[in-house]
Write an enzyme that holds these catalytic residues in place. Structure first.
Site, short mmCIF file in Angstrom:
data_model
loop_
_atom_site.label_atom_id
_atom_site.label_comp_id
_atom_site.label_asym_id
_atom_site.label_seq_id
_atom_site.Cartn_x
_atom_site.Cartn_y
_atom_site.Cartn_z
N ASP A 9 65.37 -11.46 -27.99
CA ASP A 9 64.67 -10.29 -27.42
C ASP A 9 64.43 -9.19 -28.47
OD1 ASP A 9 64.72 -11.52 -24.91
OD2 ASP A 9 66.65 -10.61 -24.39
N ASN B 97 56.99 -13.33 -25.07
CA ASN B 97 57.99 -13.30 -24.00
C ASN B 97 57.84 -12.00 -23.22
OD1 ASN B 97 60.36 -14.00 -22.48
ND2 ASN B 97 61.57 -12.61 -23.77
N SER C 93 58.95 -5.20 -21.22
CA SER C 93 58.36 -5.27 -22.56
C SER C 93 57.78 -6.66 -22.77
CB SER C 93 59.43 -5.05 -23.64
OG SER C 93 60.17 -3.86 -23.42
N HIS D 219 60.22 -9.41 -21.08
CA HIS D 219 61.63 -9.10 -20.87
C HIS D 219 61.73 -7.88 -19.95
CE1 HIS D 219 65.90 -9.10 -21.69
NE2 HIS D 219 65.82 -7.80 -21.88
#
Ligand code: GAR
Length: 192
Positions: free
Chosen positions: A148, A110, A139, A112
């Site tokens: 997250d 992911n 990040s 973020h």
């Protein structure tokens, strides 16, 4: 035989990170894009992916109401049909349940828009400004059951400037996202 790892990308919006990921995966790359999926059939990113020659599909989350498990089961069915080695979340704005995350454990990334562990969740840039931070960033991390929170693969930083608004800061961070995510995907695909 094609030894490139198969990448599926999930998005909800305009898909600028998806475009950078797809463009980065040339013939000498350890991975190739096989599917771009959205929870919104109207997401701008789907058209951009199609224009880049990548297969697209969508599972509209709305008819599922609060039944996240049923929505995710439909998503998993479509994703697993292409047997992805790596899943990249790129502006995918639905919270995923533990069941989905476990299914793809160790192969889901992911991006973020904050310097994690700061500012998990939404409105990251407004929160960084409100806190009086002098820097912000983005990040790339592995996705684990906690939101997250997975192992961070890499970060990029930008200075917060006088007069910044959430919008100006987001635009400056996005430039860095577009470099960081392709670099981290290449690294992840090489090692995995
Ligand atoms: C990006 O800034 C990404 O970091 C963020 O959404 C934007 C998507 O832009 N993701 C999150 O906030 C995840 N919680 P894009 O559709 O142009 O790539």
């Amino acid at each position: 035989m094609n030894t490139q790892k198969k990448v599926a990308i999930l998005l909800s919006g305009g898909g600028s990170n998806m475009v950078k990921l797809v463009e980065s995966m040339g013939p000498d790359h350890p991975a190739r894009p096989v599917l771009v999926m959205s929870n919104d059939p109207q997401a701008g990113g789907l058209q951009k992916a199609a224009a880049l020659g990548v297969a697209t599909d969508a599972v509209d989350h709305r008819p599922f109401g609060k039944d996240r498990a049923a929505f995710e089961a439909a998503l998993i069915e479509k994703l697993d049909a292409v047997q992805p080695d790596i899943i990249c979340l790129a502006g995918f704005m639905r919270i995923l349940t533990e069941g989905f995350i476990r299914h793809y454990e160790g192969r889901m990334l992911n991006i973020h828009p904050s310097l994690l562990p700061k500012y998990k969740g939404l409105h990251t840039h407004a929160r960084a400004l409100e806190a009086g931070d002098t820097e912000a960033g983005c990040s790339v991390h592995e996705v684990t059951a906690e939101l997250d929170d997975g192992p961070i693969l890499g970060q990029a930083r930008v200075a917060i400037l006088p007069g910044d608004t959430p919008e100006t800061l987001a635009a400056r961070v996005l430039v860095e996202e577009h470099k960081l995510y392709p670099a981290m995907l290449r690294e992840f695909a090489t090692r995995g």
